[in-house]
Scaffold this motif. Sequence first.
Motif, PDB file in Angstrom:
ATOM      1  N   ILE A 133       0.873  -1.168   0.000  1.00 24.82           N
ATOM      2  CA  ILE A 133       0.000   0.000   0.000  1.00 24.82           C
ATOM      3  C   ILE A 133       0.911   1.220   0.000  1.00 24.82           C
ATOM      4  CG2 ILE A 133      -1.802   1.275   1.222  1.00 24.82           C
ATOM      5  CD1 ILE A 133      -2.609  -1.433   2.534  1.00 24.82           C
ATOM      6  N   LEU A 134       0.897   1.972  -1.110  1.00 23.41           N
ATOM      7  CA  LEU A 134       1.744   3.163  -1.225  1.00 23.41           C
ATOM      8  C   LEU A 134       1.097   4.346  -0.519  1.00 23.41           C
ATOM      9  CD1 LEU A 134       2.778   2.847  -4.972  1.00 23.41           C
ATOM     10  CD2 LEU A 134       4.005   2.028  -2.924  1.00 23.41           C
ATOM     11  N   SER A 135      -0.203   4.510  -0.734  1.00 20.21           N
ATOM     12  CA  SER A 135      -0.923   5.595  -0.064  1.00 20.21           C
ATOM     13  C   SER A 135      -2.391   5.223   0.054  1.00 20.21           C
ATOM     14  CB  SER A 135      -0.760   6.920  -0.819  1.00 20.21           C
ATOM     15  OG  SER A 135      -1.338   6.841  -2.098  1.00 20.21           O
ATOM     16  N   TYR A 136      -3.000   5.802   1.061  1.00 20.90           N
ATOM     17  CA  TYR A 136      -4.419   5.621   1.346  1.00 20.90           C
ATOM     18  C   TYR A 136      -4.922   7.018   1.649  1.00 20.90           C
ATOM     19  CZ  TYR A 136      -8.606   3.821   3.756  1.00 20.90           C
ATOM     20  OH  TYR A 136      -9.895   3.539   4.152  1.00 20.90           O
ATOM     21  N   ASP A 137      -5.568   7.633   0.658  1.00 24.44           N
ATOM     22  CA  ASP A 137      -5.884   9.064   0.719  1.00 24.44           C
ATOM     23  C   ASP A 137      -4.604   9.819   1.082  1.00 24.44           C
ATOM     24  OD1 ASP A 137      -8.457   9.237  -0.240  1.00 24.44           O
ATOM     25  OD2 ASP A 137      -9.400   9.124   1.720  1.00 24.44           O
ATOM     26  N   ASP A 138      -4.687  10.771   1.981  1.00 24.31           N
ATOM     27  CA  ASP A 138      -3.488  11.509   2.405  1.00 24.31           C
ATOM     28  C   ASP A 138      -3.050  11.124   3.806  1.00 24.31           C
ATOM     29  OD1 ASP A 138      -3.163  12.896   0.023  1.00 24.31           O
ATOM     30  OD2 ASP A 138      -4.515  14.502   0.632  1.00 24.31           O
ATOM     31  N   VAL A 139      -3.367   9.887   4.218  1.00 30.60           N
ATOM     32  CA  VAL A 139      -3.007   9.412   5.551  1.00 30.60           C
ATOM     33  C   VAL A 139      -1.488   9.381   5.679  1.00 30.60           C
ATOM     34  CG1 VAL A 139      -3.095   7.431   7.113  1.00 30.60           C
ATOM     35  CG2 VAL A 139      -5.127   8.090   5.804  1.00 30.60           C
ATOM     36  N   CYS A 140      -0.995   9.923   6.787  1.00 30.90           N
ATOM     37  CA  CYS A 140       0.440   9.946   7.078  1.00 30.90           C
ATOM     38  C   CYS A 140       0.677   9.347   8.459  1.00 30.90           C
ATOM     39  CB  CYS A 140       0.993  11.372   7.049  1.00 30.90           C
ATOM     40  SG  CYS A 140       0.940  12.130   5.426  1.00 30.90           S
ATOM     41  N   GLY A 141       1.797   8.664   8.593  1.00 29.54           N
ATOM     42  CA  GLY A 141       2.164   8.074   9.869  1.00 29.54           C
ATOM     43  C   GLY A 141       1.839   6.598   9.905  1.00 29.54           C
ATOM     44  N   CYS A 142       1.940   6.012  11.084  1.00 29.99           N
ATOM     45  CA  CYS A 142       1.690   4.587  11.255  1.00 29.99           C
ATOM     46  C   CYS A 142       0.237   4.377  11.655  1.00 29.99           C
ATOM     47  CB  CYS A 142       2.635   3.995  12.294  1.00 29.99           C
ATOM     48  SG  CYS A 142       2.541   2.194  12.362  1.00 29.99           S
ATOM     49  N   HIS A 143      -0.502   3.688  10.810  1.00 35.78           N
ATOM     50  CA  HIS A 143      -1.914   3.392  11.039  1.00 35.78           C
ATOM     51  C   HIS A 143      -2.156   1.931  10.691  1.00 35.78           C
ATOM     52  CE1 HIS A 143      -2.925   7.672  11.425  1.00 35.78           C
ATOM     53  NE2 HIS A 143      -1.993   7.839  10.500  1.00 35.78           N
ATOM     54  N   ALA A 144      -2.842   1.219  11.575  1.00 38.08           N
ATOM     55  CA  ALA A 144      -3.142  -0.200  11.366  1.00 38.08           C
ATOM     56  C   ALA A 144      -1.867  -0.985  11.074  1.00 38.08           C
ATOM     57  CB  ALA A 144      -4.169  -0.370  10.241  1.00 38.08           C
ATOM     58  N   GLY A 145      -0.752  -0.552  11.677  1.00 38.09           N
ATOM     59  CA  GLY A 145       0.523  -1.227  11.491  1.00 38.09           C
ATOM     60  C   GLY A 145       1.205  -0.949  10.164  1.00 38.09           C
ATOM     61  N   ILE A 146       0.719   0.046   9.438  1.00 34.39           N
ATOM     62  CA  ILE A 146       1.270   0.384   8.121  1.00 34.39           C
ATOM     63  C   ILE A 146       1.791   1.807   8.153  1.00 34.39           C
ATOM     64  CG2 ILE A 146       0.720   0.648   5.671  1.00 34.39           C
ATOM     65  CD1 ILE A 146      -1.701  -1.201   6.287  1.00 34.39           C
ATOM     66  N   GLU A 147       3.017   1.989   7.699  1.00 28.95           N
ATOM     67  CA  GLU A 147       3.608   3.325   7.619  1.00 28.95           C
ATOM     68  C   GLU A 147       3.232   3.928   6.274  1.00 28.95           C
ATOM     69  OE1 GLU A 147       5.342   6.531   9.206  1.00 28.95           O
ATOM     70  OE2 GLU A 147       5.313   4.632  10.264  1.00 28.95           O
ATOM     71  N   LEU A 148       2.533   5.063   6.317  1.00 31.98           N
ATOM     72  CA  LEU A 148       2.066   5.730   5.102  1.00 31.98           C
ATOM     73  C   LEU A 148       2.507   7.180   5.072  1.00 31.98           C
ATOM     74  CD1 LEU A 148      -1.550   4.302   4.965  1.00 31.98           C
ATOM     75  CD2 LEU A 148       0.352   3.697   3.470  1.00 31.98           C
ATOM     76  N   PRO A 149       2.823   7.704   3.895  1.00 30.77           N
ATOM     77  CA  PRO A 149       2.964   6.974   2.641  1.00 30.77           C
ATOM     78  C   PRO A 149       4.171   6.044   2.698  1.00 30.77           C
ATOM     79  CG  PRO A 149       3.792   9.194   2.374  1.00 30.77           C
ATOM     80  CD  PRO A 149       3.197   9.116   3.751  1.00 30.77           C
ATOM     81  N   HIS A 175      -0.805  13.911  -8.531  1.00 27.89           N
ATOM     82  CA  HIS A 175      -1.022  13.726  -7.097  1.00 27.89           C
ATOM     83  C   HIS A 175       0.256  14.100  -6.356  1.00 27.89           C
ATOM     84  CE1 HIS A 175      -4.510  11.460  -8.339  1.00 27.89           C
ATOM     85  NE2 HIS A 175      -4.878  11.334  -7.081  1.00 27.89           N
ATOM     86  N   CYS A 176       0.099  14.735  -5.227  1.00 26.90           N
ATOM     87  CA  CYS A 176       1.253  15.147  -4.433  1.00 26.90           C
ATOM     88  C   CYS A 176       1.554  14.136  -3.343  1.00 26.90           C
ATOM     89  CB  CYS A 176       1.002  16.514  -3.801  1.00 26.90           C
ATOM     90  SG  CYS A 176       0.955  17.835  -5.030  1.00 26.90           S
ATOM     91  N   HIS A 177       2.835  13.903  -3.154  1.00 23.95           N
ATOM     92  CA  HIS A 177       3.275  13.056  -2.052  1.00 23.95           C
ATOM     93  C   HIS A 177       2.853  13.744  -0.759  1.00 23.95           C
ATOM     94  CE1 HIS A 177       6.036  11.184   0.810  1.00 23.95           C
ATOM     95  NE2 HIS A 177       6.181  10.196  -0.070  1.00 23.95           N
ATOM     96  N   PRO A 178       2.134  13.051   0.135  1.00 26.38           N
ATOM     97  CA  PRO A 178       1.557  13.706   1.308  1.00 26.38           C
ATOM     98  C   PRO A 178       2.573  14.274   2.304  1.00 26.38           C
ATOM     99  CG  PRO A 178       0.837  11.402   1.172  1.00 26.38           C
ATOM    100  CD  PRO A 178       1.732  11.666   0.014  1.00 26.38           C
ATOM    101  N   VAL A 179       3.826  13.857   2.224  1.00 24.79           N
ATOM    102  CA  VAL A 179       4.850  14.392   3.127  1.00 24.79           C
ATOM    103  C   VAL A 179       5.783  15.332   2.371  1.00 24.79           C
ATOM    104  CG1 VAL A 179       6.805  13.802   4.627  1.00 24.79           C
ATOM    105  CG2 VAL A 179       4.731  12.380   4.649  1.00 24.79           C
ATOM    106  N   ASP A 180       6.318  14.874   1.247  1.00 20.48           N
ATOM    107  CA  ASP A 180       7.263  15.660   0.456  1.00 20.48           C
ATOM    108  C   ASP A 180       6.595  16.892  -0.150  1.00 20.48           C
ATOM    109  OD1 ASP A 180       8.364  16.163  -2.475  1.00 20.48           O
ATOM    110  OD2 ASP A 180      10.053  15.357  -1.306  1.00 20.48           O
ATOM    111  N   GLY A 181       5.351  16.756  -0.585  1.00 23.13           N
ATOM    112  CA  GLY A 181       4.614  17.872  -1.155  1.00 23.13           C
ATOM    113  C   GLY A 181       4.708  18.016  -2.659  1.00 23.13           C
ATOM    114  N   ARG A 182       5.716  17.423  -3.272  1.00 22.89           N
ATOM    115  CA  ARG A 182       5.837  17.501  -4.728  1.00 22.89           C
ATOM    116  C   ARG A 182       4.967  16.437  -5.382  1.00 22.89           C
ATOM    117  NH1 ARG A 182      12.112  16.968  -5.598  1.00 22.89           N
ATOM    118  NH2 ARG A 182      11.827  15.639  -3.767  1.00 22.89           N
TER     119      ARG A 182
END
Length: 169
Positions: free
Chosen positions: A95-111, A132-139
């Motif tokens: 899972i590369l991304s799930y909406d713009d969720v960031c951080g560790c959720h359900a044991g998955i680090e996103l993005p 689409h923009c990378h939710p942390v990097d912004g680009r």
Amino acid sequence: MAEVFLSLGSNTQRYRHMTIALDSLHQQFGSLVLSRVYESESVGFPGSLFLNMAVGFSTDMSLKDFAAQMWAIELSNGRQLGAAKFSPRTIDIDILSYDDVCGCHAGIELPRAEILYNAFVLLPLSEIAPDHCHPVDGRNYRTLWQNYQSDQKLWPVPFQWQGRDISAG
């Protein structure tokens, strides 16, 4: 509905397992946005060549349930529990991304961190979600790919799914 992007990879019975994974995703989630399929060398271990691609779609599943479903697809394709991180794979669904969720959720680090440093993840993702923009990097992913610098090599390969060549063009 959450917009999700996945990375699929296989280096064991590659065409078979990639097709089965795509069929499973299509059956469960409907219409899929698909990148071309790329062949690349193994990263992190000596092994046979991988097939890699990115897939995008929307789901109303919670992240926890969605992650469990991806794991179930891997297991049904012969993914071995407890296998070393860097080892051959029948199918690997990240899972590369799930909406713009960031951080560790359900044991998955996103993005997923590999977006920024593995060509076999970033190039296919930039094809299906260039703006689409990378939710942390912004680009956006197009810019990230244009600025990508690494000696990782990958190349598109023919791949038929549901009667069409998804790697054409």
